[in-house]
Design a protein around this motif. Structure first.
Motif, PDB file in Angstrom:
ATOM      1  N   ALA A 153     -41.444  20.016 -12.750  1.00 36.54           N
ATOM      2  CA  ALA A 153     -40.238  20.775 -12.436  1.00 36.54           C
ATOM      3  C   ALA A 153     -39.362  20.029 -11.437  1.00 36.54           C
ATOM      4  O   ALA A 153     -38.122  20.035 -11.548  1.00 36.54           O
ATOM      5  CB  ALA A 153     -40.609  22.152 -11.890  1.00 36.54           C
ATOM      6  N   TYR A 154     -39.959  19.364 -10.459  1.00 40.72           N
ATOM      7  CA  TYR A 154     -39.191  18.632  -9.445  1.00 40.72           C
ATOM      8  C   TYR A 154     -38.301  17.575 -10.092  1.00 40.72           C
ATOM      9  O   TYR A 154     -37.105  17.479  -9.801  1.00 40.72           O
ATOM     10  CB  TYR A 154     -40.143  17.972  -8.447  1.00 40.72           C
ATOM     11  CG  TYR A 154     -39.464  17.014  -7.504  1.00 40.72           C
ATOM     12  CD1 TYR A 154     -38.732  17.467  -6.418  1.00 40.72           C
ATOM     13  CD2 TYR A 154     -39.542  15.639  -7.724  1.00 40.72           C
ATOM     14  CE1 TYR A 154     -38.095  16.582  -5.565  1.00 40.72           C
ATOM     15  CE2 TYR A 154     -38.912  14.748  -6.871  1.00 40.72           C
ATOM     16  CZ  TYR A 154     -38.186  15.224  -5.793  1.00 40.72           C
ATOM     17  OH  TYR A 154     -37.547  14.357  -4.961  1.00 40.72           O
ATOM     18  N   PHE A 155     -38.888  16.772 -10.981  1.00 37.91           N
ATOM     19  CA  PHE A 155     -38.111  15.712 -11.619  1.00 37.91           C
ATOM     20  C   PHE A 155     -37.184  16.269 -12.705  1.00 37.91           C
ATOM     21  O   PHE A 155     -36.067  15.773 -12.890  1.00 37.91           O
ATOM     22  CB  PHE A 155     -39.035  14.656 -12.203  1.00 37.91           C
ATOM     23  CG  PHE A 155     -39.725  13.831 -11.160  1.00 37.91           C
ATOM     24  CD1 PHE A 155     -39.011  12.944 -10.377  1.00 37.91           C
ATOM     25  CD2 PHE A 155     -41.092  13.950 -10.951  1.00 37.91           C
ATOM     26  CE1 PHE A 155     -39.641  12.174  -9.397  1.00 37.91           C
ATOM     27  CE2 PHE A 155     -41.736  13.187  -9.985  1.00 37.91           C
ATOM     28  CZ  PHE A 155     -40.999  12.303  -9.202  1.00 37.91           C
ATOM     29  N   ALA A 156     -37.654  17.296 -13.431  1.00 36.26           N
ATOM     30  CA  ALA A 156     -36.845  17.847 -14.517  1.00 36.26           C
ATOM     31  C   ALA A 156     -35.529  18.425 -14.005  1.00 36.26           C
ATOM     32  O   ALA A 156     -34.502  18.375 -14.695  1.00 36.26           O
ATOM     33  CB  ALA A 156     -37.633  18.917 -15.271  1.00 36.26           C
ATOM     34  N   CYS A 163     -55.365  12.414 -14.026  1.00 37.00           N
ATOM     35  CA  CYS A 163     -54.393  11.327 -14.174  1.00 37.00           C
ATOM     36  C   CYS A 163     -53.692  11.384 -15.528  1.00 37.00           C
ATOM     37  O   CYS A 163     -52.476  11.202 -15.610  1.00 37.00           O
ATOM     38  CB  CYS A 163     -55.084   9.979 -14.012  1.00 37.00           C
ATOM     39  SG  CYS A 163     -55.764   9.696 -12.358  1.00 37.00           S
ATOM     40  N   ALA A 164     -54.450  11.619 -16.602  1.00 35.21           N
ATOM     41  CA  ALA A 164     -53.855  11.641 -17.938  1.00 35.21           C
ATOM     42  C   ALA A 164     -52.873  12.808 -18.112  1.00 35.21           C
ATOM     43  O   ALA A 164     -51.774  12.595 -18.634  1.00 35.21           O
ATOM     44  CB  ALA A 164     -54.947  11.680 -19.006  1.00 35.21           C
ATOM     45  N   LEU A 207     -48.926  12.289 -18.976  1.00 31.67           N
ATOM     46  CA  LEU A 207     -48.345  12.933 -20.146  1.00 31.67           C
ATOM     47  C   LEU A 207     -47.139  13.768 -19.746  1.00 31.67           C
ATOM     48  O   LEU A 207     -46.145  13.844 -20.485  1.00 31.67           O
ATOM     49  CB  LEU A 207     -49.389  13.787 -20.860  1.00 31.67           C
ATOM     50  CG  LEU A 207     -48.929  14.500 -22.133  1.00 31.67           C
ATOM     51  CD1 LEU A 207     -48.282  13.530 -23.115  1.00 31.67           C
ATOM     52  CD2 LEU A 207     -50.104  15.220 -22.792  1.00 31.67           C
ATOM     53  N   GLY A 208     -47.201  14.399 -18.565  1.00 36.88           N
ATOM     54  CA  GLY A 208     -46.042  15.136 -18.072  1.00 36.88           C
ATOM     55  C   GLY A 208     -44.833  14.237 -17.885  1.00 36.88           C
ATOM     56  O   GLY A 208     -43.697  14.605 -18.216  1.00 36.88           O
ATOM     57  N   ARG A 209     -45.052  13.016 -17.380  1.00 35.28           N
ATOM     58  CA  ARG A 209     -43.943  12.070 -17.199  1.00 35.28           C
ATOM     59  C   ARG A 209     -43.412  11.590 -18.546  1.00 35.28           C
ATOM     60  O   ARG A 209     -42.209  11.364 -18.705  1.00 35.28           O
ATOM     61  CB  ARG A 209     -44.394  10.878 -16.358  1.00 35.28           C
ATOM     62  CG  ARG A 209     -44.847  11.221 -14.957  1.00 35.28           C
ATOM     63  CD  ARG A 209     -43.735  11.871 -14.120  1.00 35.28           C
ATOM     64  NE  ARG A 209     -44.156  12.056 -12.754  1.00 35.28           N
ATOM     65  CZ  ARG A 209     -44.717  13.151 -12.275  1.00 35.28           C
ATOM     66  NH1 ARG A 209     -44.934  14.189 -13.082  1.00 35.28           N
ATOM     67  NH2 ARG A 209     -45.068  13.239 -11.004  1.00 35.28           N
ATOM     68  N   LEU A 221     -43.375  13.404 -21.233  1.00 34.68           N
ATOM     69  CA  LEU A 221     -42.556  14.533 -21.700  1.00 34.68           C
ATOM     70  C   LEU A 221     -41.187  14.532 -21.023  1.00 34.68           C
ATOM     71  O   LEU A 221     -40.174  14.851 -21.661  1.00 34.68           O
ATOM     72  CB  LEU A 221     -43.270  15.859 -21.416  1.00 34.68           C
ATOM     73  CG  LEU A 221     -44.292  16.318 -22.453  1.00 34.68           C
ATOM     74  CD1 LEU A 221     -44.978  17.589 -21.969  1.00 34.68           C
ATOM     75  CD2 LEU A 221     -43.607  16.577 -23.780  1.00 34.68           C
ATOM     76  N   LEU A 222     -41.147  14.195 -19.734  1.00 33.30           N
ATOM     77  CA  LEU A 222     -39.867  14.087 -19.043  1.00 33.30           C
ATOM     78  C   LEU A 222     -38.974  13.048 -19.715  1.00 33.30           C
ATOM     79  O   LEU A 222     -37.775  13.258 -19.905  1.00 33.30           O
ATOM     80  CB  LEU A 222     -40.083  13.704 -17.576  1.00 33.30           C
ATOM     81  CG  LEU A 222     -40.426  14.826 -16.610  1.00 33.30           C
ATOM     82  CD1 LEU A 222     -40.908  14.250 -15.284  1.00 33.30           C
ATOM     83  CD2 LEU A 222     -39.219  15.725 -16.369  1.00 33.30           C
ATOM     84  N   GLU A 223     -39.564  11.916 -20.067  1.00 30.88           N
ATOM     85  CA  GLU A 223     -38.802  10.860 -20.739  1.00 30.88           C
ATOM     86  C   GLU A 223     -38.253  11.354 -22.068  1.00 30.88           C
ATOM     87  O   GLU A 223     -37.090  11.117 -22.407  1.00 30.88           O
ATOM     88  CB  GLU A 223     -39.698   9.643 -20.948  1.00 30.88           C
ATOM     89  CG  GLU A 223     -38.992   8.419 -21.472  1.00 30.88           C
ATOM     90  CD  GLU A 223     -38.181   7.700 -20.411  1.00 30.88           C
ATOM     91  OE1 GLU A 223     -37.436   6.776 -20.768  1.00 30.88           O
ATOM     92  OE2 GLU A 223     -38.293   8.072 -19.215  1.00 30.88           O
ATOM     93  N   ALA A 224     -39.101  12.046 -22.833  1.00 28.79           N
ATOM     94  CA  ALA A 224     -38.673  12.567 -24.130  1.00 28.79           C
ATOM     95  C   ALA A 224     -37.577  13.608 -23.961  1.00 28.79           C
ATOM     96  O   ALA A 224     -36.638  13.672 -24.766  1.00 28.79           O
ATOM     97  CB  ALA A 224     -39.866  13.166 -24.876  1.00 28.79           C
ATOM     98  N   MET A 225     -37.676  14.429 -22.921  1.00 23.82           N
ATOM     99  CA  MET A 225     -36.643  15.425 -22.663  1.00 23.82           C
ATOM    100  C   MET A 225     -35.320  14.756 -22.285  1.00 23.82           C
ATOM    101  O   MET A 225     -34.250  15.165 -22.732  1.00 23.82           O
ATOM    102  CB  MET A 225     -37.083  16.385 -21.560  1.00 23.82           C
ATOM    103  CG  MET A 225     -36.141  17.558 -21.361  1.00 23.82           C
ATOM    104  SD  MET A 225     -36.694  18.697 -20.068  1.00 23.82           S
ATOM    105  CE  MET A 225     -36.334  17.716 -18.597  1.00 23.82           C
ATOM    106  N   CYS A 226     -35.403  13.704 -21.458  1.00 20.08           N
ATOM    107  CA  CYS A 226     -34.192  12.958 -21.095  1.00 20.08           C
ATOM    108  C   CYS A 226     -33.525  12.363 -22.329  1.00 20.08           C
ATOM    109  O   CYS A 226     -32.292  12.357 -22.443  1.00 20.08           O
ATOM    110  CB  CYS A 226     -34.525  11.855 -20.101  1.00 20.08           C
ATOM    111  SG  CYS A 226     -34.906  12.439 -18.435  1.00 20.08           S
TER     112      CYS A 226
END
Length: 329
Positions: A196-199, A290-291, A295-297, A299-304
């Protein structure tokens, strides 16, 4: 250990009788038939090495109709993929919280004469991994073994991402939801909070749901009224009942649920429309994640990628950060 992140999580969602529309690594939709149907998991090709053990186990279970007790055993074996070829039936029963005869019936259900035959099969299909495991036990202390286990989890995640379609689909769903609720309770709250912080830097309205109870349903209702179409959930063991109930409620309210979970066998699977698995490490007193974080990061890339205004928002944030002197670099 009976902790929020202990290794003794019990799973009820598994192969067969799960309602997910798609599980990453299957190469398509699955499980839409409802109770009694089977869901393929871990179908992506993997590089040779210890990291492929979980995928081999998942492929072994694929297509079998297993009882709830047998699904618990399957879940335990996937989580302990590196250990599975070395566990006795008694040890596996204790880890899964079932009886020793249940382990024997589980092996027979998979088509083996008994558990010894299943264990021999696991050793025969990956002799290099077995030899590496034996050598590794002598070479590494317990802390190094925990790190090696996380490396294996990351390799497994990399193999699943060989098919980027599920993550790309998830990115589009998250980008289109205005607002975007992000759920994570107890052990998963850090993963949800980090996402949420990065999104918020690229998405116009991200709402972190990190409280359970009646407040959770209230906030889901508020998000739906505001126009939300999807919900992202991070679900890690031990899986809180509130998360399972919250996802069930979210789907009934019309939200498409995207879930990052420790396994396709997790109890949240039946209440997810798109499940993205990322294993947790269980070699220490508290699970390591860690995984799921990586995976959350992803997903952030895919959302961007699915947000046309993402780059402009990032540049605007950087400019304001520089004006305010937010960072010392």
């Amino acid at each position: 250990m009976s902790t929020d992140t202990g290794a003794s999580a019990q799973a009820v969602g598994a192969v067969g009788a799960v309602g997910t529309d798609e599980v990453a690594g299957t190469g398509g939709a699955g499980g839409a038939a409802g109770a009694g149907g089977s869901v393929g998991v871990g179908g992506a090709d993997e590089p040779a090495g210890a990291g492929s053990g979980a995928a081999r186990l998942q492929q072994l279970f694929e297509g079998h109709r297993l009882t709830p007790t047998q699904r618990r055993i399957a879940h335990c074996m996937v989580r302990r993929a590196a250990d599975a070829p070395f566990l006795s039936s008694v040890e596996l029963a204790e880890l899964a919280g079932v009886s020793q005869p249940s382990v024997t019936r589980f092996a027979v259900a998979l088509g083996f004469d008994g558990y010894p035959a299943l264990r021999r099969h696991l050793r025969e299909v990956a002799p290099a991994a077995v030899a590496e495991r034996v050598a590794g036990e002598d070479a590494y202390n317990e802390y190094q073994q925990a790190v090696q286990s996380e490396i294996d989890n990351l390799r497994h995640l990399a193999s699943l991402l060989a098919d980027p379609a599920p993550v790309a689909r998830a990115g589009r769903l998250l980008a289109e939801s205005r607002p975007l609720p992000v759920l994570g309770l107890r052990a998963a709250s850090a993963q949800a909070g980090g996402f949420a912080y990065f999104a918020r830097k690229v998405h116009p309205d991200v709402r972190l749901l990190d409280e359970g109870g009646t407040m959770l349903t209230d906030r889901v209702d508020a998000a739906v009224r505001a126009g939300a179409s999807a919900l992202l959930c991070f679900a890690l063991p031990r899986h809180p009942r509130e998360v399972v109930e919250g996802l069930e409620y979210a789907r009934s309210a019309g939200l498409t649920v995207v879930t990052v979970a420790d396994s396709a066998f997790a109890p949240v699977a039946r209440h997810s429309d798109l499940l993205l698995p990322a294993a947790v490490g269980t070699g220490l007193a508290f699970d390591t994640a860690c995984a799921p974080m990586l995976l959350g990061r992803v997903l952030l890339e895919a959302m961007c990628d699915a947000l046309p205004e993402a780059q402009a928002r990032l540049e605007e944030f950087d400019a304001k950060a520089a004006e305010r002197g937010l960072f010392v670099e």
